[in-house]
Design an enzyme around this catalytic site. Sequence first.
Site, PDB file in Angstrom:
ATOM      1  N   LYS A   1     -16.187 -16.255  -9.124  1.00 50.40           N
ATOM      2  CA  LYS A   1     -15.646 -14.893  -9.124  1.00 50.40           C
ATOM      3  C   LYS A   1     -16.761 -13.840  -9.167  1.00 50.40           C
ATOM      4  O   LYS A   1     -16.651 -12.780  -8.549  1.00 50.40           O
ATOM      5  CB  LYS A   1     -14.756 -14.759 -10.359  1.00 50.40           C
ATOM      6  CG  LYS A   1     -13.914 -13.529 -10.413  1.00 50.40           C
ATOM      7  CD  LYS A   1     -13.000 -13.627 -11.608  1.00 50.40           C
ATOM      8  CE  LYS A   1     -12.048 -12.471 -11.658  1.00 50.40           C
ATOM      9  NZ  LYS A   1     -10.986 -12.662 -12.631  1.00 50.40           N
TER      10      LYS A   1
ATOM     11  N   ASN B   1       1.518   2.985  -2.705  1.00 48.08           N
ATOM     12  CA  ASN B   1       0.802   3.898  -3.611  1.00 48.08           C
ATOM     13  C   ASN B   1      -0.419   4.485  -2.929  1.00 48.08           C
ATOM     14  O   ASN B   1      -0.712   5.667  -3.075  1.00 48.08           O
ATOM     15  CB  ASN B   1       0.425   3.180  -4.914  1.00 48.08           C
ATOM     16  CG  ASN B   1       1.597   3.112  -5.867  1.00 48.08           C
ATOM     17  OD1 ASN B   1       1.937   4.100  -6.517  1.00 48.08           O
ATOM     18  ND2 ASN B   1       2.266   1.970  -5.920  1.00 48.08           N
TER      19      ASN B   1
ATOM     20  N   ASN C   1      -5.266   1.799 -13.330  1.00 47.47           N
ATOM     21  CA  ASN C   1      -4.256   0.900 -12.758  1.00 47.47           C
ATOM     22  C   ASN C   1      -2.884   1.530 -12.960  1.00 47.47           C
ATOM     23  O   ASN C   1      -2.685   2.330 -13.870  1.00 47.47           O
ATOM     24  CB  ASN C   1      -4.303  -0.461 -13.471  1.00 47.47           C
ATOM     25  CG  ASN C   1      -3.316  -1.454 -12.877  1.00 47.47           C
ATOM     26  OD1 ASN C   1      -3.178  -1.547 -11.645  1.00 47.47           O
ATOM     27  ND2 ASN C   1      -2.605  -2.189 -13.717  1.00 47.47           N
TER      28      ASN C   1
ATOM     29  N   GLY D   1       0.786  -1.237   0.000  1.00 50.03           N
ATOM     30  CA  GLY D   1       0.000   0.000   0.000  1.00 50.03           C
ATOM     31  C   GLY D   1       0.815   1.281   0.000  1.00 50.03           C
ATOM     32  O   GLY D   1       0.358   2.306   0.498  1.00 50.03           O
TER      33      GLY D   1
ATOM     34  N   MET E   1      -4.016  -7.631  -6.604  1.00 51.78           N
ATOM     35  CA  MET E   1      -3.433  -8.766  -7.322  1.00 51.78           C
ATOM     36  C   MET E   1      -4.466  -9.714  -7.931  1.00 51.78           C
ATOM     37  O   MET E   1      -4.288 -10.928  -7.920  1.00 51.78           O
ATOM     38  CB  MET E   1      -2.485  -9.537  -6.374  1.00 51.78           C
ATOM     39  CG  MET E   1      -1.331  -8.701  -5.853  1.00 51.78           C
ATOM     40  SD  MET E   1      -0.456  -7.794  -7.165  1.00 51.78           S
ATOM     41  CE  MET E   1       0.493  -9.139  -7.860  1.00 51.78           C
ATOM     42  N   ARG E   2      -5.522  -9.142  -8.486  1.00 52.86           N
ATOM     43  CA  ARG E   2      -6.541  -9.955  -9.148  1.00 52.86           C
ATOM     44  C   ARG E   2      -6.956  -9.311 -10.458  1.00 52.86           C
ATOM     45  O   ARG E   2      -7.052  -8.086 -10.520  1.00 52.86           O
ATOM     46  CB  ARG E   2      -7.810 -10.032  -8.283  1.00 52.86           C
ATOM     47  CG  ARG E   2      -7.772 -11.156  -7.351  1.00 52.86           C
ATOM     48  CD  ARG E   2      -8.806 -11.069  -6.279  1.00 52.86           C
ATOM     49  NE  ARG E   2      -8.245 -11.793  -5.175  1.00 52.86           N
ATOM     50  CZ  ARG E   2      -8.256 -13.107  -5.080  1.00 52.86           C
ATOM     51  NH1 ARG E   2      -8.864 -13.844  -5.979  1.00 52.86           N
ATOM     52  NH2 ARG E   2      -7.662 -13.717  -4.076  1.00 52.86           N
TER      53      ARG E   2
ATOM     54  N   HIS F   1       1.205   0.402 -13.404  1.00 48.00           N
ATOM     55  CA  HIS F   1       2.068  -0.749 -13.681  1.00 48.00           C
ATOM     56  C   HIS F   1       3.530  -0.297 -13.636  1.00 48.00           C
ATOM     57  O   HIS F   1       3.872   0.735 -14.228  1.00 48.00           O
ATOM     58  CB  HIS F   1       1.728  -1.340 -15.055  1.00 48.00           C
ATOM     59  CG  HIS F   1       2.527  -2.564 -15.345  1.00 48.00           C
ATOM     60  ND1 HIS F   1       2.308  -3.761 -14.691  1.00 48.00           N
ATOM     61  CD2 HIS F   1       3.590  -2.775 -16.159  1.00 48.00           C
ATOM     62  CE1 HIS F   1       3.186  -4.653 -15.113  1.00 48.00           C
ATOM     63  NE2 HIS F   1       3.983  -4.081 -16.002  1.00 48.00           N
TER      64      HIS F   1
HETATM   65  C1  GRF Z   1       3.289  -1.226  -7.542  1.00 45.39           C
HETATM   66  O1  GRF Z   1       4.595  -1.402  -7.993  1.00 45.39           O
HETATM   67  C2  GRF Z   1       2.320  -1.142  -8.681  1.00 45.39           C
HETATM   68  O2  GRF Z   1       2.876  -0.606  -9.841  1.00 45.39           O
HETATM   69  C3  GRF Z   1       1.944  -2.581  -8.926  1.00 45.39           C
HETATM   70  O3  GRF Z   1       1.894  -3.153  -7.647  1.00 45.39           O
HETATM   71  C4  GRF Z   1       2.780  -2.454  -6.778  1.00 45.39           C
HETATM   72  C5  GRF Z   1       2.005  -2.083  -5.554  1.00 45.39           C
HETATM   73  O4  GRF Z   1       2.833  -1.537  -4.565  1.00 45.39           O
HETATM   74  N1  GRF Z   1       0.706  -2.684  -9.663  1.00 45.39           N
HETATM   75  P1  GRF Z   1       2.214  -0.878  -3.263  1.00 45.39           P
HETATM   76  O5  GRF Z   1       1.312  -1.937  -2.623  1.00 45.39           O
HETATM   77  O6  GRF Z   1       1.440   0.327  -3.688  1.00 45.39           O
HETATM   78  O7  GRF Z   1       3.366  -0.548  -2.391  1.00 45.39           O
END
Ligand code: GRF
Length: 200
Positions: free
Chosen positions: A64, A13, A106, A11, A89-90, A108
């Site tokens: 799902k 981000n 999203n 978390g 992660m889904r 990436h």
């Molecule tokens: C980040 O690197 C994002 O780009 C990817 O998953 C990671 C999540 O990191 N999709 P965090 O949980 O926000 O630290």
Amino acid sequence: MKIAIFASGRGTNLAAIIRAKKKGVIKSDISLVVSDDKKALALKRAARGGIKTVFIDPEKFTIKEDFENEITKALEAEAIDLIILAGFMRVLSPAFVGRFKDRILNIHPALLPSFKGAQGIKDAFDYGVKVTGVTVHFVDEKMDHGPIILQAAVKIEEADTLESLEAKIHKVEHKLYPLAIRLFEEGKLKAEGRKVKIVD
Ligand code: GRF
């Protein structure tokens, strides 16, 4: 505008978006954090920030669709306008994505369409590219595929290790994601097919 953040892990981000809200970089309310992992640090960070959290246990559902319907109920209860995937992660089903069309973002940790998947930083590092980066995009039915909103490049120097590269990428992510959210909330993103124009 009301935002929900979906997160399965650390978390960082999410924390950056909370900081951006405090600083006024973004205006929307972060109304809900959704996680599929009870132990996610993201849930603790959200609670610490005074944000409502919901853990939806995927193990409780055999299909799902039911899992996602439970998420939808939580989103509708808060009248959420925008969904931010931050290390969720889904892969969301086409039905879910269709329900929130053009309202799911999203991030990436690579320059899409290169190095899709769960290990974007390591895959770029191992491949030996000299430049990698970060992509924020709209979510569509395919993984790491939807129209690109913002990208930022990160150089890989010879002295970089995987760990130092991860640190550089995350630092860029934490700036780029709030900027993309701000553009969205200001109504400045116009998607035409794969192209996203930033309009004034
Ligand atoms: C980040 O690197 C994002 O780009 C990817 O998953 C990671 C999540 O990191 N999709 P965090 O949980 O926000 O630290």
